[in-house]
Design an enzyme around this catalytic site. Sequence first.
Site, mmCIF file in Angstrom:
data_model
loop_
_atom_site.group_PDB
_atom_site.id
_atom_site.type_symbol
_atom_site.label_atom_id
_atom_site.label_comp_id
_atom_site.label_asym_id
_atom_site.label_seq_id
_atom_site.Cartn_x
_atom_site.Cartn_y
_atom_site.Cartn_z
ATOM 1 N N ASP A 168 45.018 38.275 31.854
ATOM 2 C CA ASP A 168 44.174 38.954 32.828
ATOM 3 C C ASP A 168 43.512 37.981 33.788
ATOM 4 O O ASP A 168 42.708 37.141 33.382
ATOM 5 C CB ASP A 168 43.105 39.768 32.114
ATOM 6 N N ASP A 178 44.940 40.423 41.956
ATOM 7 C CA ASP A 178 44.765 40.733 40.540
ATOM 8 C C ASP A 178 46.108 41.047 39.900
ATOM 9 O O ASP A 178 46.820 41.946 40.355
ATOM 10 C CB ASP A 178 43.805 41.920 40.396
#
Length: 433
Positions: A97, A305
């Site tokens: 992440d 992201d």
Amino acid sequence: MANVLFFFVAFVVLLFLDPHVEGSRLSLTHVDSAAQLTSAERFRRAARRSHSRRQAFEGKWSSPSTVVAVVDYAGDTEYVIDFGIGSPVLPATAILDTGSDLIWTQCVPCLDCLSQPSPYYDPSKSYTFSPVPCSSPFCSNRSLTDIGCGGDRCLYLASYGDGTESTGFLGTETFIFGDGSSIAGVTFGCGFQNNGSLSNSTGIVGMGRGPLSLPSQLNPRKFSYCLTPLDSSAASHLFLGSTASLGGNRGALIGSTPLISSPLTYFSTFYYLSLLGISLGGTRLPIPESVFQLKHDGSGGTIIDSGTFLTLLNQAGYDILREEIIKQVRKPAAELPEVIQDLGIDLCFSFHGASSLPPMPELVFHFQGADMRFPRDKYMAYHDELGLLCSVIVGTQSFSFSIFGNYQQQDMHILFDLEANVLSFVPANCNQL
């Protein structure tokens, strides 16, 4: 006897290892890769995860002063990595992440743990584990010490936007990657009370910009990844340290743009890019630069992201893009079935029964210093069972910032140079790297 000799030799080798990895290559597995799903089902599941993640971002931006613990977003994300932890080595599979910092895995004693595909890590059985004391600089981060210290150990509470939580203590340990690279002395969280969702993994590897993330603990501080298409059976890859290079992409033009930081420490995890504008089919859209600009109060801006599937644009910019797509396609937008509306997608064109899809204008994101170019299939996705060609870019009515998602990052090698504060990118066949 042979096993004893092996572990003794391994221990001696580890003693002389540099605490930072020189270079490593890891395989990334999509969270749905093992499931028997159609391409449309994979798309819908990924799009729903995008909206769960969006809701988590909304909560952080709307009320940052009310948050008392680490609030990140990894529970609903897209990729996991395999690695080893400890001595002797225990296999681990963790969510990757770029929107969070802490590295953690589920640990014995498990007071409350989620199911996982491998045994729980037991620090008492690893001779390379050391607890992080409360006097450590890592414990000066208030968000990691809201539940205090116990037995001179630094305790943490990490909570994520999808409801996933982990409580435990910080320690240092040796991490071993699939290519044999070892990183000694990595600070990580040993979670003994965990709940929520981990996508059948053992924990989370934070790749954000905070001091506890994996890139921040490497030397040199750079990494890159190359994501294969959603329906590809080939693995994606993460490159750490010296292996993070775009030099192998011969003949392709490398673009580079500055990585910028939020003026608010609270948002310092995220990788902000300076998106200046958008063009479609050679037409620069009349979107003011302020629409995507990071403001002095920390609002707005555009982040990249890996854990968000769709690209989420500030609504003011998206509305202009949507109108221009319809204008240039010269075809009315289709009436959307409920299954598409549930994904938050609001622009599709009907091509049911068509023998082939028509060409569409090139989309260009203009970043400071570089342009990213996207052909039709990088911003539109075809749902064959519905006969709909739909945008993978959506608007964000409830917050002002934008997210450059991973659908548009597929088959693009992306390098994060955290020393130079530069993001570089180049088109690539990621299944051939």
